[in-house]
Structures are given as C-alpha cells and as structure tokens.
Scaffold this motif. Structure first.
Motif, PDB file in Angstrom:
ATOM      1  N   GLU A   1      -4.516  -0.148   5.495  1.00  0.00           N
ATOM      2  CA  GLU A   1      -5.311  -1.365   5.299  1.00  0.00           C
ATOM      3  C   GLU A   1      -5.264  -2.257   6.536  1.00  0.00           C
ATOM      4  O   GLU A   1      -6.207  -2.998   6.816  1.00  0.00           O
ATOM      5  CB  GLU A   1      -4.777  -2.138   4.093  1.00  0.00           C
ATOM      6  N   ALA A   2      -4.162  -2.179   7.261  1.00  0.00           N
ATOM      7  CA  ALA A   2      -3.993  -3.019   8.444  1.00  0.00           C
ATOM      8  C   ALA A   2      -4.501  -2.344   9.720  1.00  0.00           C
ATOM      9  O   ALA A   2      -4.264  -2.844  10.811  1.00  0.00           O
ATOM     10  CB  ALA A   2      -2.521  -3.382   8.598  1.00  0.00           C
ATOM     11  N   GLY A   3      -5.198  -1.200   9.553  1.00  0.00           N
ATOM     12  CA  GLY A   3      -5.706  -0.477  10.710  1.00  0.00           C
ATOM     13  C   GLY A   3      -4.903   0.775  10.995  1.00  0.00           C
ATOM     14  O   GLY A   3      -4.028   1.171  10.220  1.00  0.00           O
ATOM     15  N   LYS A   4      -5.200   1.415  12.116  1.00  0.00           N
ATOM     16  CA  LYS A   4      -4.503   2.642  12.490  1.00  0.00           C
ATOM     17  C   LYS A   4      -3.029   2.343  12.781  1.00  0.00           C
ATOM     18  O   LYS A   4      -2.698   1.322  13.383  1.00  0.00           O
ATOM     19  CB  LYS A   4      -5.139   3.263  13.731  1.00  0.00           C
ATOM     20  N   LYS A   5      -2.171   3.266  12.344  1.00  0.00           N
ATOM     21  CA  LYS A   5      -0.735   3.055  12.493  1.00  0.00           C
ATOM     22  C   LYS A   5      -0.064   4.390  12.772  1.00  0.00           C
ATOM     23  O   LYS A   5      -0.404   5.397  12.153  1.00  0.00           O
ATOM     24  CB  LYS A   5      -0.179   2.425  11.207  1.00  0.00           C
ATOM     25  N   GLU A   6       0.874   4.395  13.703  1.00  0.00           N
ATOM     26  CA  GLU A   6       1.622   5.620  13.976  1.00  0.00           C
ATOM     27  C   GLU A   6       2.728   5.783  12.942  1.00  0.00           C
ATOM     28  O   GLU A   6       3.467   4.838  12.653  1.00  0.00           O
ATOM     29  CB  GLU A   6       2.224   5.577  15.380  1.00  0.00           C
ATOM     30  N   ALA A   7       2.820   6.972  12.379  1.00  0.00           N
ATOM     31  CA  ALA A   7       3.820   7.209  11.343  1.00  0.00           C
ATOM     32  C   ALA A   7       4.431   8.599  11.505  1.00  0.00           C
ATOM     33  O   ALA A   7       3.805   9.510  12.056  1.00  0.00           O
ATOM     34  CB  ALA A   7       3.187   7.086   9.954  1.00  0.00           C
ATOM     35  N   HIS A   8       5.656   8.744  11.028  1.00  0.00           N
ATOM     36  CA  HIS A   8       6.337  10.036  11.037  1.00  0.00           C
ATOM     37  C   HIS A   8       5.956  10.818   9.774  1.00  0.00           C
ATOM     38  O   HIS A   8       5.861  10.236   8.684  1.00  0.00           O
ATOM     39  CB  HIS A   8       7.850   9.846  11.072  1.00  0.00           C
TER      40      HIS A   8
ATOM     41  N   GLU B   1       0.845  -1.189   0.000  1.00  0.00           N
ATOM     42  CA  GLU B   1       0.000   0.000   0.000  1.00  0.00           C
ATOM     43  C   GLU B   1       0.886   1.247   0.000  1.00  0.00           C
ATOM     44  O   GLU B   1       1.824   1.366   0.782  1.00  0.00           O
ATOM     45  CB  GLU B   1      -0.894  -0.005   1.242  1.00  0.00           C
ATOM     46  N   TYR B   2       0.588   2.184  -0.889  1.00  0.00           N
ATOM     47  CA  TYR B   2       1.350   3.431  -0.974  1.00  0.00           C
ATOM     48  C   TYR B   2       0.447   4.630  -0.676  1.00  0.00           C
ATOM     49  O   TYR B   2       0.721   5.421   0.219  1.00  0.00           O
ATOM     50  CB  TYR B   2       1.995   3.563  -2.354  1.00  0.00           C
ATOM     51  N   ALA B   3      -0.637   4.763  -1.426  1.00  0.00           N
ATOM     52  CA  ALA B   3      -1.559   5.875  -1.213  1.00  0.00           C
ATOM     53  C   ALA B   3      -2.580   5.500  -0.144  1.00  0.00           C
ATOM     54  O   ALA B   3      -3.289   4.499  -0.277  1.00  0.00           O
ATOM     55  CB  ALA B   3      -2.269   6.226  -2.522  1.00  0.00           C
ATOM     56  N   LEU B   4      -2.646   6.287   0.914  1.00  0.00           N
ATOM     57  CA  LEU B   4      -3.570   5.998   2.000  1.00  0.00           C
ATOM     58  C   LEU B   4      -4.968   6.530   1.692  1.00  0.00           C
ATOM     59  O   LEU B   4      -5.129   7.583   1.069  1.00  0.00           O
ATOM     60  CB  LEU B   4      -3.069   6.628   3.302  1.00  0.00           C
ATOM     61  N   TYR B   5      -5.969   5.763   2.148  1.00  0.00           N
ATOM     62  CA  TYR B   5      -7.358   6.238   2.049  1.00  0.00           C
ATOM     63  C   TYR B   5      -7.651   6.959   3.356  1.00  0.00           C
ATOM     64  O   TYR B   5      -8.315   6.446   4.250  1.00  0.00           O
ATOM     65  CB  TYR B   5      -8.300   5.063   1.814  1.00  0.00           C
ATOM     66  N   ASP B   6      -7.098   8.154   3.446  1.00  0.00           N
ATOM     67  CA  ASP B   6      -7.162   8.956   4.663  1.00  0.00           C
ATOM     68  C   ASP B   6      -6.895  10.400   4.244  1.00  0.00           C
ATOM     69  O   ASP B   6      -6.386  10.645   3.146  1.00  0.00           O
ATOM     70  CB  ASP B   6      -6.105   8.467   5.662  1.00  0.00           C
ATOM     71  N   CYS B   7      -7.221  11.353   5.120  1.00  0.00           N
ATOM     72  CA  CYS B   7      -7.008  12.757   4.771  1.00  0.00           C
ATOM     73  C   CYS B   7      -6.647  13.541   6.035  1.00  0.00           C
ATOM     74  O   CYS B   7      -7.449  13.615   6.973  1.00  0.00           O
ATOM     75  CB  CYS B   7      -8.259  13.348   4.116  1.00  0.00           C
TER      76      CYS B   7
END
Length: 410
Positions: free
Chosen positions: A363-370, A22-28
C-alpha cells in the motif's frame, strides 16, 4: 489501495490485514514451471528423511527425547501411532540459495498459512492473469482430511459417522478462520467448530462439546501440543494431560497425530545433521545425498560455528513466527527479537543463510523484502506452496505474497 481493498473484501472471512497492518499483498510473484518442480521435489525428498527418522525415534529411550527438547510431560504420549502416516498437514520452510533449496524448519504439527495457499493464492493469480501453481490442491486437501478422519475413527473403534469437532482459540481470527476453512474443505457429515474454551474434558471418560455431546475426533490444528500439555483450568485441573490420557486410551481421536509433534522439535534437524556428518549407516547413500543437498548444518551447541567463524541462527526447539530467534556470529548477537516467548526451550544452532530479496507492491509503494517459501506436505505428498515476504527473520508481520505461473491463467 482501492483495488486491493475491493479484491480482498470480496473473499469472505479472510484476514487480509493482521494486527491493523497490511498482510496479504495485492501482487503476484511470477514463477516458471521449473521452479515449481524443484519445490515439490525438495518437499518430497526432505519429508522422506523426516519420516524414516521419526520411525526410529519411536524406539529411542526417553532420555533421547528429553535431549531433543521434549518435556517430561510429553514422554508418555510421544510413541503413539494412530495413523498410517506421520502427519496430515505439515509445512516446510525453504530458502532458495545459490546451492539450491535449503530447509530451515519443519512445522509438522500446527502449520498455518493454509487458506492463503490452498484457496486465496489461486484467486490472486487469476486476477493477475497467471496460472495457479496450486491448482487442484484444495480438493486434494479435502480428501486427505477425510482420509485421516476415517483412519482415526477406525483406530478408536468408532463405526458409522464420527462426531468431529474442529477447535481453536475463538478470539484469534487467523487460527479460528483457518479451522473454519479446514472444516469447510473437509466436508465431513456432522462436523462442526467449537471454540477451545467450550470443550469439557471428563478425566478417564470422554471429551464433550459445549452442549454435552461426546466428541469422537478433535481437530486442534492451530493449538500446539507443547502448549496443550501445559494447559490447566482455573481450578488447576490438568486439562491437557487428561485430554492426552484419553487420546492414549483411544477414547478420543486427535489430529494432527502425536507423530507429527515428534517431528516438530527443531532439535530433530540437529540429530539428522549429526548422523549425516558421522556418515551413519542408518541413512543410505542416496539419503545422505538428500541431507547434504537440502539440510543446513545444525547443532545443539554453537561451538562448531564459533570455531569456523560462521554466522549462525540460534532458535528454540519449539516456537512460531520468528519469536526468540537470534542471529549470531563469534558468540555475539547481531540480531535479537523483540519477543522471547519460547526462551525456556532447548536451543538449536543452525547455519545462517540470507533470504533472497524481491521488490513487492505494498500500500505504501514498492518495497524490498526477503522471501521465504512455505511448502506443504499433505498425507506424505508435496502439495500447495507459497511465499512470505518480510525482514531477514520471517515473523508475524511478514506479508503473504501470492505467486503465479507466467504465460497462463486458470
């Protein structure tokens, strides 16, 4: 996952997945107008420093350019000036810190992340009921491309409609589709895409497409100039050098221009910071304030950080996607990359700044990212910007995180 796939498959030829991930997130990511204003202000002010420094670099001895990481093969071409601006499409990488935005890199020659921010970000923000912070920037990009092509054609003495070719490695979906997007946005009569392997360089004469048609202007936006200069054919013909000789002889035009490559070396940041630390009169008091506000301490040696016991980043003067970047402290490596493709280049040492974190929907749920901001400068004007989300060193596996303005939709 179903909603995500349905949405992204509706965007033709977009690489929402890369390397099978997955590269483009379905999030905003929601933003406020003040955030946008600060990013645009920073982009314009940082570029003003690079522009002034670049003008000065065109007059320095070759030895200085070698110190800044440029190869001897590049020296005959570095001082060329064929456009009234230093780069057509450049991108700053910015980090939001408690002290404000800080610039860590300037990809002035071959920045990607273009279609994501100029087109796709608007589609996602609309899907999430937010306004697009980059509204109108795709149209501006098209005008800027046409303007640069006009100026380039004029400089090489082409009248009428030039034959413009956009090129990239055909097998690289991101590079190929980025160039196809630029071709579409440019709307230049007769322009086309030709894969790199089909181009023919006739030394001292011209560059031709696969059908034998003479090319007036070549747009090689995703092919770094430092790599082009090393390009040789199977029979050891120096394709890259001979192509650049044709550019120098004005028998073919090239975009981005060489002046963009002159700003690409990360060692330029070390030179700018060094002059700032010495309070060089080359920069005005106002310019020193800009450097102090947005730039990080950057050197060609790690000694200052070791002496101050500060954490720092070791990175090559030329490189992409986090490759060959280390995090160090007291001369010891805390983080080493899996790839060291660019280890042969001059190294730059920059103060380490922690990337801010956010929870993103994957896709795998919420994830913390920088988070890292990519902000474009197009023909000397701040333009589209957006976010990458990933590890503490942003690499080619980091996500594209769309963003929008709260309280509106477009």
């Amino acid at each position: 996952m179903d909603r995500r796939d349905a949405f992204y498959t509706s965007i033709p030829s977009f690489w929402d997945r890369l390397y099978g991930e997955e590269y483009a997130l379905y999030d905003c990511l929601p933003l406020e107008q003040k955030d946008i204003n600060l990013i645009r202000e920073a982009t314009n002010e940082i570029y003003s420093i690079y522009k002034k420094f670049n003008h000065m670099l065109k007059g320095v001895p070759d030895e200085t350019c070698i110190t800044l990481g440029f190869s001897e093969k590049a020296l005959p071409f570095l001082k060329m000036a064929l456009l009234p601006y230093e780069t057509v499409i450049g991108r700053f990488d910015l980090i939001p810190t408690v002290e404000g935005l800080k610039v860590i890199e300037f990809n002035s020659d071959t920045p990607t992340f273009i279609r994501e921010l100029f087109e796709v970000n608007g589609l996602v923000s609309k899907q999430f009921g937010m306004a697009n912070p980059n509204a109108g920037e795709m149209e501006y990009l098209g005008k800027a491309l046409r303007n640069s092509i006009f100026h380039c054609a004029k400089q090489i003495g082409v009248t009428g409609h030039p034959y413009v070719v956009f090129t990239a490695h055909e097998e690289d979906v991101e590079d190929r589709e980025t160039m196809m997007f630029l071709l579409k946005v440019a709307q230049v009569k007769g322009a086309t895409f030709v894969p790199l392997h089909q181009l023919q360089v006739d030394a001292g004469k011209a560059v031709y497409d696969g059908m034998g048609n003479k090319i007036d202007i070549l747009y090689r936006h995703t092919y770094p100039l430092e790599a082009l200069l090393e390009d040789v054919s199977d029979d050891q013909f120096p394709v890259g050098i001979e192509f650049m000789n044709l550019v120098k002889q004005r028998k073919v035009g090239m975009l981005n221009p060489v002046s963009a490559f002159l700003m690409q070396s990360k060692a330029v940041m070390a030179a700018i910071w060094g002059m700032h630390e010495l309070r060089s009169p080359f920069f005005t008091e106002r310019e020193h304030q800009i450097i102090n506000r947005y730039f990080l301490p950057t050197y060609l040696d790690e000694a200052p950080f070791v002496e101050r016991k500060e954490r720092y980043v070791k990175k090559p003067a030329f490189g992409r996607e986090g490759d060959t970047i280390e995090i160090r402290e007291n001369g010891e490596t805390l983080y080493a990359p899996t790839k060291t493709t660019y280890d042969h280049y001059v190294k730059v040492y920059q103060k380490y700044v922690e990337l801010p974190k956010a929870l993103v929907a994957t896709e795998a749920g919420k994830k913390e990212a920088h988070l890292l901001i990519g902000s474009f400068i197009i023909n000397e004007k701040a333009s589209a910007f957006g976010y990458r989300a990933g590890e503490h060193i942003t690499d080619n596996l980091s996500y594209f995180l769309p963003c929008g303005v709260k309280g509106g939709s477009e």
